[in-house]
Motif scaffolding. Structure first.
Motif, short mmCIF file in Angstrom:
data_model
loop_
_atom_site.label_atom_id
_atom_site.label_comp_id
_atom_site.label_asym_id
_atom_site.label_seq_id
_atom_site.Cartn_x
_atom_site.Cartn_y
_atom_site.Cartn_z
N SER A 53 0.82 -1.20 0.00
CA SER A 53 0.00 0.00 0.00
C SER A 53 0.86 1.25 0.00
N VAL A 54 2.00 1.21 0.69
CA VAL A 54 2.89 2.36 0.69
C VAL A 54 3.45 2.61 -0.70
N GLN A 55 3.78 1.54 -1.44
CA GLN A 55 4.30 1.71 -2.79
C GLN A 55 3.25 2.31 -3.71
N MET A 56 1.98 1.96 -3.51
CA MET A 56 0.92 2.49 -4.35
C MET A 56 0.50 3.89 -3.94
N GLY A 57 0.95 4.35 -2.78
CA GLY A 57 0.61 5.70 -2.34
C GLY A 57 -0.74 5.79 -1.69
N GLY A 77 -2.27 -16.12 -9.32
CA GLY A 77 -2.28 -14.67 -9.15
C GLY A 77 -2.88 -14.25 -7.83
N LYS A 78 -2.58 -14.99 -6.76
CA LYS A 78 -3.15 -14.67 -5.45
C LYS A 78 -2.61 -13.36 -4.91
N GLY A 79 -1.39 -13.01 -5.31
CA GLY A 79 -0.82 -11.76 -4.82
C GLY A 79 -1.64 -10.56 -5.25
N LEU A 80 -2.07 -10.55 -6.51
CA LEU A 80 -2.89 -9.44 -7.01
C LEU A 80 -4.24 -9.41 -6.31
N GLU A 81 -4.84 -10.56 -6.07
CA GLU A 81 -6.12 -10.60 -5.38
C GLU A 81 -5.99 -10.11 -3.94
N ARG A 82 -4.89 -10.46 -3.29
CA ARG A 82 -4.69 -10.01 -1.91
C ARG A 82 -4.48 -8.50 -1.85
N ILE A 83 -3.75 -7.96 -2.82
CA ILE A 83 -3.55 -6.51 -2.85
C ILE A 83 -4.87 -5.79 -3.11
N THR A 84 -5.65 -6.31 -4.04
CA THR A 84 -6.95 -5.69 -4.35
C THR A 84 -7.86 -5.70 -3.14
N LYS A 85 -7.86 -6.80 -2.40
CA LYS A 85 -8.72 -6.90 -1.22
C LYS A 85 -8.23 -5.98 -0.10
N SER A 86 -6.93 -5.87 0.07
CA SER A 86 -6.41 -5.05 1.17
C SER A 86 -6.59 -3.56 0.91
N LYS A 90 -9.25 -1.99 -7.26
CA LYS A 90 -8.32 -2.62 -8.18
C LYS A 90 -7.04 -1.79 -8.32
N VAL A 91 -5.98 -2.47 -8.68
CA VAL A 91 -4.69 -1.78 -8.86
C VAL A 91 -4.77 -0.91 -10.11
N PRO A 92 -4.50 0.38 -10.01
CA PRO A 92 -4.54 1.24 -11.21
C PRO A 92 -3.31 1.03 -12.08
N ILE A 93 -3.52 1.10 -13.38
CA ILE A 93 -2.43 0.99 -14.36
C ILE A 93 -2.32 2.32 -15.09
N GLN A 94 -1.20 2.99 -14.89
CA GLN A 94 -0.96 4.29 -15.50
C GLN A 94 0.31 4.22 -16.34
N VAL A 146 -7.62 -9.01 -19.18
CA VAL A 146 -6.61 -8.34 -18.36
C VAL A 146 -7.23 -7.17 -17.60
N ASP A 147 -8.12 -6.44 -18.26
CA ASP A 147 -8.75 -5.28 -17.64
C ASP A 147 -9.66 -5.68 -16.48
N ALA A 148 -10.13 -6.92 -16.46
CA ALA A 148 -11.03 -7.35 -15.39
C ALA A 148 -10.38 -7.30 -14.02
N ASN A 149 -9.06 -7.32 -13.96
CA ASN A 149 -8.36 -7.34 -12.67
C ASN A 149 -7.61 -6.04 -12.38
N PHE A 150 -7.77 -5.04 -13.24
CA PHE A 150 -7.08 -3.77 -13.05
C PHE A 150 -8.05 -2.61 -13.26
#
Length: 250
Positions: A53-57, A77-86, A90-94, A146-150
């Protein structure tokens, strides 16, 4: 003998007399060891999500320990799901205009991993990347999965170009791995007609074998091998993209 306590001994050992002020040793049972391991695992997950969360700001919202319990899933891809839940979204892609990868290392790593999962699970293995580009529905389906998870703008040409570039690299690497395992180590007259790969159809396998058997492809492989031997400065950044590496070292 001063008054004391007698500690129960195991078979084959002598009894031990404890002093009045000496605390009794606590037995470590299987249940206690299991509870301690579970607590340490949950604390490590919470610490990992806090660093992410600190890395994402963003600020990490309060979560119960029960929500951090890992569950068995069919999908990787459990890491992405855990980040999204925490984080709670969803994780933004810029991606900056003119670039093919996000600058932030976390976004670049998760985008590459998710694109790799989608590439290995859904699109067919075609001999050339131009066959992917000529199939608009295939690319649209790939980018949609791919967009379904971001959280990203799929209408942006920059996002589309980045996804296509990752698809090109992953499909090329997958063809190389299949060729190295099922074609290069087998004699030409003993190559299987049917697909030896579970998730590869017979038609896709035969198209790949036909391409690998052409003299032009064999000559290209030899020339590429000679060119790789001439490289003086090899990559030292690991699997991290150069753009993300520059951003991380600023």
């Amino acid at each position: 003998m001063p008054p004391g306590r007698v500690m129960a001994s195991t078979p084959g050992q002598k009894k031990r007399i404890l002093e009045p002020d000496e605390p009794a040793l606590d037995r470590v049972t299987r249940q206690k060891a299991k509870m301690a391991t579970t607590t340490d695992h949950q604390e490590s997950l919470l610490r990992m999500d806090s660093e992410t969360s600190v890395q994402m700001g963003d600020e990490l919202p309060h979560m119960d320990e029960d929500a951090m319990t890992t569950k068995t899933r069919l999908r990787k891809g459990k890491g992405l799901e855990r980040i999204t839940k925490s984080v709670g979204r969803k994780v933004p892609i810029q991606i900056a205009e003119g670039m093919k990868r996000p600058e932030k290392p976390l976004q670049a790593a998760k985008l590459a991993s998710e694109c790799g999962l989608v590439t290995r699970s859904h699109p067919p293995v075609l001999p050339h990347f131009k066959l992917y580009k000529n199939n608009a529905s295939l690319l649209e389906n790939y980018i949609g999965k791919v967009d379904a998870n971001f959280e990203m703008n799929t209408d942006s040409e920059t996002i589309k170009t980045a996804c296509k570039d990752i698809l090109q690299k992953h499909s090329k690497n997958r063809r190389h791995q299949i060729k190295k395992k099922y074609f290069d180590t087998i004699a030409a007259n003993t190559v299987s007609i049917k697909s030896p790969v579970p998730d590869l159809t017979d038609g896709e396998w035969q198209a790949l074998v036909e391409m690998w058997s052409t003299p032009r492809h064999k000559g290209t492989c030899v020339s590429n091998k000679m060119n790789r031997e001439k490289v003086v400065y090899n990559q030292r950044t690991g699997s991290r993209h150069y753009t993300s590496h520059i951003f991380a070292t600023k």
